[in-house]
Scaffold this motif. Sequence first.
Motif, PDB file in Angstrom:
ATOM      1  N   LEU A   1     -16.981 -11.697   4.974  1.00 59.34           N
ATOM      2  CA  LEU A   1     -17.127 -10.250   4.789  1.00 59.34           C
ATOM      3  C   LEU A   1     -16.738  -9.937   3.349  1.00 59.34           C
ATOM      4  CD1 LEU A   1     -15.464  -8.713   8.010  1.00 59.34           C
ATOM      5  CD2 LEU A   1     -17.847  -9.326   7.639  1.00 59.34           C
ATOM      6  N   PRO A   2     -17.677  -9.501   2.517  1.00 55.08           N
ATOM      7  CA  PRO A   2     -17.324  -9.227   1.127  1.00 55.08           C
ATOM      8  C   PRO A   2     -16.605  -7.883   0.989  1.00 55.08           C
ATOM      9  CG  PRO A   2     -19.665  -8.883   1.471  1.00 55.08           C
ATOM     10  CD  PRO A   2     -19.105  -9.290   2.788  1.00 55.08           C
ATOM     11  N   VAL A   3     -15.340  -7.890   1.334  1.00 60.71           N
ATOM     12  CA  VAL A   3     -14.523  -6.677   1.218  1.00 60.71           C
ATOM     13  C   VAL A   3     -13.379  -6.992   0.259  1.00 60.71           C
ATOM     14  CG1 VAL A   3     -12.957  -5.126   2.457  1.00 60.71           C
ATOM     15  CG2 VAL A   3     -15.098  -5.824   3.527  1.00 60.71           C
ATOM     16  N   GLN A   4     -13.243  -6.188  -0.790  1.00 59.56           N
ATOM     17  CA  GLN A   4     -12.133  -6.340  -1.737  1.00 59.56           C
ATOM     18  C   GLN A   4     -11.139  -5.202  -1.534  1.00 59.56           C
ATOM     19  OE1 GLN A   4     -11.178  -8.536  -4.295  1.00 59.56           O
ATOM     20  NE2 GLN A   4     -12.713  -9.939  -3.443  1.00 59.56           N
ATOM     21  N   ALA A   5      -9.863  -5.527  -1.688  1.00 60.24           N
ATOM     22  CA  ALA A   5      -8.815  -4.510  -1.574  1.00 60.24           C
ATOM     23  C   ALA A   5      -8.715  -3.766  -2.904  1.00 60.24           C
ATOM     24  CB  ALA A   5      -7.482  -5.186  -1.273  1.00 60.24           C
ATOM     25  N   ALA A   6      -8.834  -2.438  -2.873  1.00 60.80           N
ATOM     26  CA  ALA A   6      -8.696  -1.638  -4.102  1.00 60.80           C
ATOM     27  C   ALA A   6      -7.419  -0.811  -3.969  1.00 60.80           C
ATOM     28  CB  ALA A   6      -9.909  -0.750  -4.296  1.00 60.80           C
ATOM     29  N   LYS A   7      -6.402  -1.281  -4.687  1.00 63.49           N
ATOM     30  CA  LYS A   7      -5.089  -0.630  -4.523  1.00 63.49           C
ATOM     31  C   LYS A   7      -5.057   0.753  -5.172  1.00 63.49           C
ATOM     32  CE  LYS A   7      -1.455  -2.667  -6.409  1.00 63.49           C
ATOM     33  NZ  LYS A   7      -0.300  -3.579  -6.524  1.00 63.49           N
ATOM     34  N   GLY A   8      -4.439   1.673  -4.479  1.00 63.68           N
ATOM     35  CA  GLY A   8      -4.207   3.005  -5.034  1.00 63.68           C
ATOM     36  C   GLY A   8      -2.775   3.419  -4.731  1.00 63.68           C
ATOM     37  N   TYR A   9      -2.321   4.454  -5.424  1.00 59.02           N
ATOM     38  CA  TYR A   9      -0.931   4.898  -5.250  1.00 59.02           C
ATOM     39  C   TYR A   9      -0.867   6.366  -4.870  1.00 59.02           C
ATOM     40  CZ  TYR A   9       0.182   0.699  -7.889  1.00 59.02           C
ATOM     41  OH  TYR A   9       0.271  -0.598  -8.305  1.00 59.02           O
ATOM     42  N   SER A  10       0.206   6.723  -4.188  1.00 55.11           N
ATOM     43  CA  SER A  10       0.507   8.150  -4.050  1.00 55.11           C
ATOM     44  C   SER A  10       1.993   8.368  -4.261  1.00 55.11           C
ATOM     45  CB  SER A  10       0.059   8.699  -2.685  1.00 55.11           C
ATOM     46  OG  SER A  10       0.891   8.235  -1.663  1.00 55.11           O
ATOM     47  N   ILE A  11       2.299   9.568  -4.690  1.00 54.07           N
ATOM     48  CA  ILE A  11       3.698   9.977  -4.873  1.00 54.07           C
ATOM     49  C   ILE A  11       3.849  11.278  -4.092  1.00 54.07           C
ATOM     50  CG2 ILE A  11       5.518  10.574  -6.551  1.00 54.07           C
ATOM     51  CD1 ILE A  11       2.404   9.035  -7.889  1.00 54.07           C
ATOM     52  N   THR A  12       4.729  11.258  -3.094  1.00 49.15           N
ATOM     53  CA  THR A  12       4.903  12.444  -2.249  1.00 49.15           C
ATOM     54  C   THR A  12       6.265  13.054  -2.535  1.00 49.15           C
ATOM     55  OG1 THR A  12       3.556  11.347  -0.584  1.00 49.15           O
ATOM     56  CG2 THR A  12       4.792  13.274   0.146  1.00 49.15           C
ATOM     57  N   LEU A  13       6.220  14.311  -2.977  1.00 50.16           N
ATOM     58  CA  LEU A  13       7.462  14.979  -3.362  1.00 50.16           C
ATOM     59  C   LEU A  13       7.849  16.002  -2.296  1.00 50.16           C
ATOM     60  CD1 LEU A  13       6.579  15.636  -7.097  1.00 50.16           C
ATOM     61  CD2 LEU A  13       7.830  13.713  -6.143  1.00 50.16           C
ATOM     62  N   PRO A  14       9.121  15.995  -1.877  1.00 48.98           N
ATOM     63  CA  PRO A  14       9.547  16.960  -0.863  1.00 48.98           C
ATOM     64  C   PRO A  14       9.856  18.319  -1.484  1.00 48.98           C
ATOM     65  CG  PRO A  14      11.359  15.522  -1.440  1.00 48.98           C
ATOM     66  CD  PRO A  14      10.208  15.107  -2.297  1.00 48.98           C
TER      67      PRO A  14
END
Length: 421
Positions: free
Chosen positions: A266-279
């Motif tokens: 299965l040609p699936v690549q992981a594409a990393k992303g980030y989030s920053i959650t502020l309270p």
Amino acid sequence: MSDVLIVGGGAIGICSAHYLNQAGFSVTVLEKSEVGGACSHGNAGLIVPSHVVPLAAPGVISQGLKWLFNSSSPFYIKPRLSSDLISWIWRFRSACSESRMRRSMPIIHELIQASLPLFDELAAIDDLSFGYRKEGLLMLFAKEKGRQDCLKGANLARGMGMPVEELDQEALRALEPHVPDGIIGGVYYPQDAHLDPGRFVTALAAKLKQKGQTTIHTQTEVTELVEEQGKIVAVRTNQGDFTADQILLAGGSWSPLIARTLGLKLPVQAAKGYSITLPGPTVSPRIPMILAEAKATVTPLENQIRFAGTLELAGLDPSINRKRVASILKAAPTYFPDFRAESVSRGQIWSGFRPCTPDGLPMIGRSDRFDNLLVATGHAMIGITLAPITGKIISEIAAEQSVQATSAQSLADLSVERFSA
Ligand SMILES: Cc1cc2nc3c(=O)[nH]c(=O)nc-3n(C[C@H](O)[C@H](O)[C@H](O)COP(=O)(O)OP(=O)(O)OC[C@H]3O[C@@H](n4cnc5c(N)ncnc54)[C@H](O)[C@@H]3O)c2cc1C
């Protein structure tokens, strides 16, 4: 023994369990860690009919090459010797043409439009609350180049029949008072919506357990799919073997590793992303925003605000690259003058792997090679948006009914083995 066994308790696996239950199937979900704990947890939570352009689109390669050696750019490919990555990039490159993009757009549009009413139905289930808000989405720009990019996207969306509004500063401010002075304009997509993605998956999973047609095993890692004569006869895990009439592989970016135990590529690549959650933000917009120049999203959640972005092809490496996190946050004061960098220390930094196919379309369907294997993965940047319709399609395929949401031709374009030829 359940009728269907699902590998992966993310948005795709849990929504599939819901629609399989509705179609009368009993379901067992096997999840290696916690339900909704991977990519479906800390993402931006946007439901995006506005996003009809696939990841593979004209200009992406040239822009990517410009950014390739900039470790704080929004798009980055970590150079590494991997034949899977090289062949993925090769296929991605050929999918980045105008004609391929124009072919994929109606398929994505059709799927998203079919998913939208399903969110309304899910939100109407008794006691199921996941912060679902239908406020639309604003794409904001501070410079002329950003304006051009936004208007190009708006024209493509309009061409698909979607409502789109171009707004000047004054109209913007009337719609969303939290838009600051530096913003010269924006595009509003009234059909878009948002939710708290982590809550969406865990609350739905809890509901399914409570109803009794779905059993969920967490901390249960699938190590092998065992095949005999074109049929999966056992699912091997660290907690013993499981069997079912049909198996759904919904393991997100890990799907290729699991499929490989069957000799299926299965040609699936992981594409990393980030989030920053502020309270406890002091200012929080009502409408989610995408900041064109920064390529970052801002999502208002209950008593929280979430910034998200970047796309990094670096394999399944969960480490946090502080430079990329900083590049997302760098945009924050432009849009929120009261934003204080110190507040980040109170926030939660998260990374997730988007499962990406080279042509920007997900894989949804039954395998041609393995009779009782269904696959649902590769949803890239719109997996939350497409989770309900994916689950519904999977339930129709499992029940051998005709698929309502999309045409036979589109289903062929989403097929599992389309890259094998
Ligand atoms: C920064 C960022 C922002 C995003 N924003 C949005 C957005 O606004 N809107 C949108 O629609 N989408 C968004 N996405 C994309 C979306 O998050 C994904 O497309 C979606 O979560 C994929 O869901 P999934 O169920 O396929 O994968 P996952 O959520 O990763 O689930 C796969 C599950 O399989 C499990 N698993 C893996 N291997 C095994 C094994 N061997 N045995 C058992 N279990 C296993 C994993 O533990 C995991 O829980 C964003 C993504 C990122 C990174």
